[in-house]
Structure formats: structure tokens, C-alpha cells
Design a protein around this motif. Structure first.
Motif, PDB file in Angstrom:
ATOM      1  N   LEU A   9      10.806 -10.940 -31.065  1.00 20.77           N
ATOM      2  CA  LEU A   9      11.827 -10.124 -31.709  1.00 20.77           C
ATOM      3  C   LEU A   9      13.193 -10.566 -31.206  1.00 20.77           C
ATOM      4  N   ARG A  10      14.089 -10.803 -32.125  1.00 18.60           N
ATOM      5  CA  ARG A  10      15.492 -11.038 -31.772  1.00 18.60           C
ATOM      6  C   ARG A  10      16.258  -9.824 -32.265  1.00 18.60           C
ATOM      7  N   THR A  11      16.898  -9.122 -31.337  1.00 19.36           N
ATOM      8  CA  THR A  11      17.636  -7.926 -31.713  1.00 19.36           C
ATOM      9  C   THR A  11      18.997  -8.313 -32.282  1.00 19.36           C
ATOM     10  N   PRO A  12      19.577  -7.443 -33.083  1.00 19.45           N
ATOM     11  CA  PRO A  12      20.989  -7.653 -33.433  1.00 19.45           C
ATOM     12  C   PRO A  12      21.838  -7.564 -32.161  1.00 19.45           C
ATOM     13  N   ALA A  13      23.032  -8.084 -32.221  1.00 17.44           N
ATOM     14  CA  ALA A  13      23.944  -7.997 -31.072  1.00 17.44           C
ATOM     15  C   ALA A  13      24.177  -6.526 -30.716  1.00 17.44           C
ATOM     16  N   VAL A  14      24.123  -6.230 -29.433  1.00 17.27           N
ATOM     17  CA  VAL A  14      24.377  -4.871 -28.962  1.00 17.27           C
ATOM     18  C   VAL A  14      25.858  -4.560 -29.159  1.00 17.27           C
ATOM     19  N   THR A  15      26.123  -3.405 -29.737  1.00 20.46           N
ATOM     20  CA  THR A  15      27.505  -3.020 -30.067  1.00 20.46           C
ATOM     21  C   THR A  15      28.045  -1.983 -29.081  1.00 20.46           C
ATOM     22  N   PRO A  16      29.357  -1.853 -28.999  1.00 23.01           N
ATOM     23  CA  PRO A  16      29.933  -0.778 -28.178  1.00 23.01           C
ATOM     24  C   PRO A  16      29.460   0.605 -28.639  1.00 23.01           C
ATOM     25  N   LEU A  61       9.534  -4.152 -29.542  1.00 19.48           N
ATOM     26  CA  LEU A  61       8.705  -5.317 -29.849  1.00 19.48           C
ATOM     27  C   LEU A  61       7.251  -4.902 -30.072  1.00 19.48           C
ATOM     28  N   PHE A  62       6.779  -3.969 -29.255  1.00 13.59           N
ATOM     29  CA  PHE A  62       5.396  -3.515 -29.341  1.00 13.59           C
ATOM     30  C   PHE A  62       5.213  -2.389 -30.358  1.00 13.59           C
ATOM     31  N   THR A  63       6.140  -1.448 -30.409  1.00 14.26           N
ATOM     32  CA  THR A  63       5.961  -0.307 -31.304  1.00 14.26           C
ATOM     33  C   THR A  63       6.022  -0.719 -32.769  1.00 14.26           C
ATOM     34  N   LEU A  88      19.283  -9.853 -27.798  1.00 13.23           N
ATOM     35  CA  LEU A  88      18.170 -10.092 -26.891  1.00 13.23           C
ATOM     36  C   LEU A  88      17.064 -10.813 -27.644  1.00 13.23           C
ATOM     37  N   ASP A  89      16.543 -11.856 -27.042  1.00 10.32           N
ATOM     38  CA  ASP A  89      15.368 -12.556 -27.549  1.00 10.32           C
ATOM     39  C   ASP A  89      14.190 -12.104 -26.705  1.00 10.32           C
ATOM     40  N   LEU A  90      13.263 -11.402 -27.341  1.00 14.05           N
ATOM     41  CA  LEU A  90      12.110 -10.829 -26.653  1.00 14.05           C
ATOM     42  C   LEU A  90      10.856 -11.590 -27.041  1.00 14.05           C
ATOM     43  N   VAL A  91      10.054 -11.930 -26.036  1.00  5.87           N
ATOM     44  CA  VAL A  91       8.796 -12.642 -26.270  1.00  5.87           C
ATOM     45  C   VAL A  91       7.723 -11.989 -25.416  1.00  5.87           C
ATOM     46  N   HIS A 103      -3.278  -6.769 -22.659  1.00  6.48           N
ATOM     47  CA  HIS A 103      -2.260  -6.873 -21.611  1.00  6.48           C
ATOM     48  C   HIS A 103      -1.346  -8.029 -22.002  1.00  6.48           C
ATOM     49  N   TYR A 104      -0.063  -7.726 -22.200  1.00  4.67           N
ATOM     50  CA  TYR A 104       0.942  -8.731 -22.577  1.00  4.67           C
ATOM     51  C   TYR A 104       1.937  -8.932 -21.445  1.00  4.67           C
ATOM     52  N   LEU A 105       2.383 -10.164 -21.278  1.00  4.40           N
ATOM     53  CA  LEU A 105       3.486 -10.485 -20.381  1.00  4.40           C
ATOM     54  C   LEU A 105       4.742 -10.540 -21.238  1.00  4.40           C
ATOM     55  N   LEU A 106       5.842 -10.062 -20.692  1.00  6.67           N
ATOM     56  CA  LEU A 106       7.064  -9.859 -21.457  1.00  6.67           C
ATOM     57  C   LEU A 106       8.246 -10.555 -20.805  1.00  6.67           C
ATOM     58  N   ARG A 107       9.095 -11.169 -21.639  1.00  2.06           N
ATOM     59  CA  ARG A 107      10.348 -11.775 -21.186  1.00  2.06           C
ATOM     60  C   ARG A 107      11.432 -11.422 -22.191  1.00  2.06           C
ATOM     61  N   ALA A 108      12.639 -11.213 -21.699  1.00  7.46           N
ATOM     62  CA  ALA A 108      13.796 -10.985 -22.571  1.00  7.46           C
ATOM     63  C   ALA A 108      14.955 -11.803 -22.029  1.00  7.46           C
TER      64      ALA A 108
END
Length: 126
Positions: A9-16, A61-63, A88-91, A103-108
């Protein structure tokens, strides 16, 4: 259930606005997250994304794949910081699984740095 070998999952840019809404919802009004001048004085070029907001985005990413009821555990470690305006790029990589659980391993990471590592335990709900 066939558990996917990898989720991304790549999120949109986090905004103020997201930071302000998260601060209101969480009660974490630390100016490091909301005030550019405070962030600069602390050594950051922009306000820093709340760690718990990063964790919530990782949970998405999971939900989105399994639904919120599938979670039995989400453990994260904050190893860097995301800044306002960054995506954020989530894998998540499947580590172990059987018919009932996975069981998943997670990186962001952002384009600049790795910001979160962790793991998730999920159970079959369908």
C-alpha cells in the motif's frame, strides 16, 4: 484461505489537516506534529507525522484486505520519522501461515527513510 504472499500500500501524502485531525482525535497536540517553526527548531524541515498515525496507516494495509476483525496482534517499532507531505510505502510479507492464521512481517518507508517495522498476526474470519 490462501493468504497473499505480499501486501502493498502506498498512502497519499500526509497532510497538515490529517495531522490536526489526528491530534484532535488522539489528544496528542505536541507542536512537533503541528507547528513548522517548532519542528525546525527540533531539527526537522517539516512537522513530523505522529507515530501512532503511521501505525494506523499500516493497519489499513491489513484491514482493507482482511477486515478489522481479522487482527489478533499488531506490533510496530518506530525506527524513523515521516514528515508532513510524505507518502508511506507499506509492505507486508507472509512469514508463516496455516488455514486458520497468518503471521506477516511489516515495513514502512518514505522516499527518504524507513520509518516503521513490525509484525501482524491475523486469523481467518470467512
Amino acid at each position: 484461505m490462501n493468504w497473499p504472499a505480499e501486501l502493498r500500500l502506498r498512502t497519499p501524502a500526509v497532510t497538515p489537516l490529517q495531522l490536526a485531525l489526528f491530534a484532535a482525535a488522539s489528544g496528542d497536540h505536541n507542536p512537533l506534529h503541528l507547528d513548522s517553526d517548532v519542528a525546525r527548531r527540533a531539527g526537522f524541515d517539516k512537522p513530523v507525522v505522529h507515530g501512532m498515525l503511521s501505525m494506523a496507516l499500516a493497519a489499513r494495509l491489513f484491514t482493507r484486505e482482511f477486515g478489522p476483525q481479522a487482527f489478533t496482534r499488531l506490533h510496530t517499532r518506530f525506527i524513523g520519522v515521516a514528515r508532513v507531505g510524505e507518502s508511506l510505502d507499506l509492505v507486508a510479507t507472509l512469514h508463516e501461515a496455516d488455514e486458520q492464521a497468518a503471521h506477516y512481517l511489516l515495513r514502512a518507508s518514505t522516499e527518504r527513510a524507513e520509518v516503521l517495522s513490525g509484525e501482524a498476526q491475523l486469523r481467518r474470519t470467512r
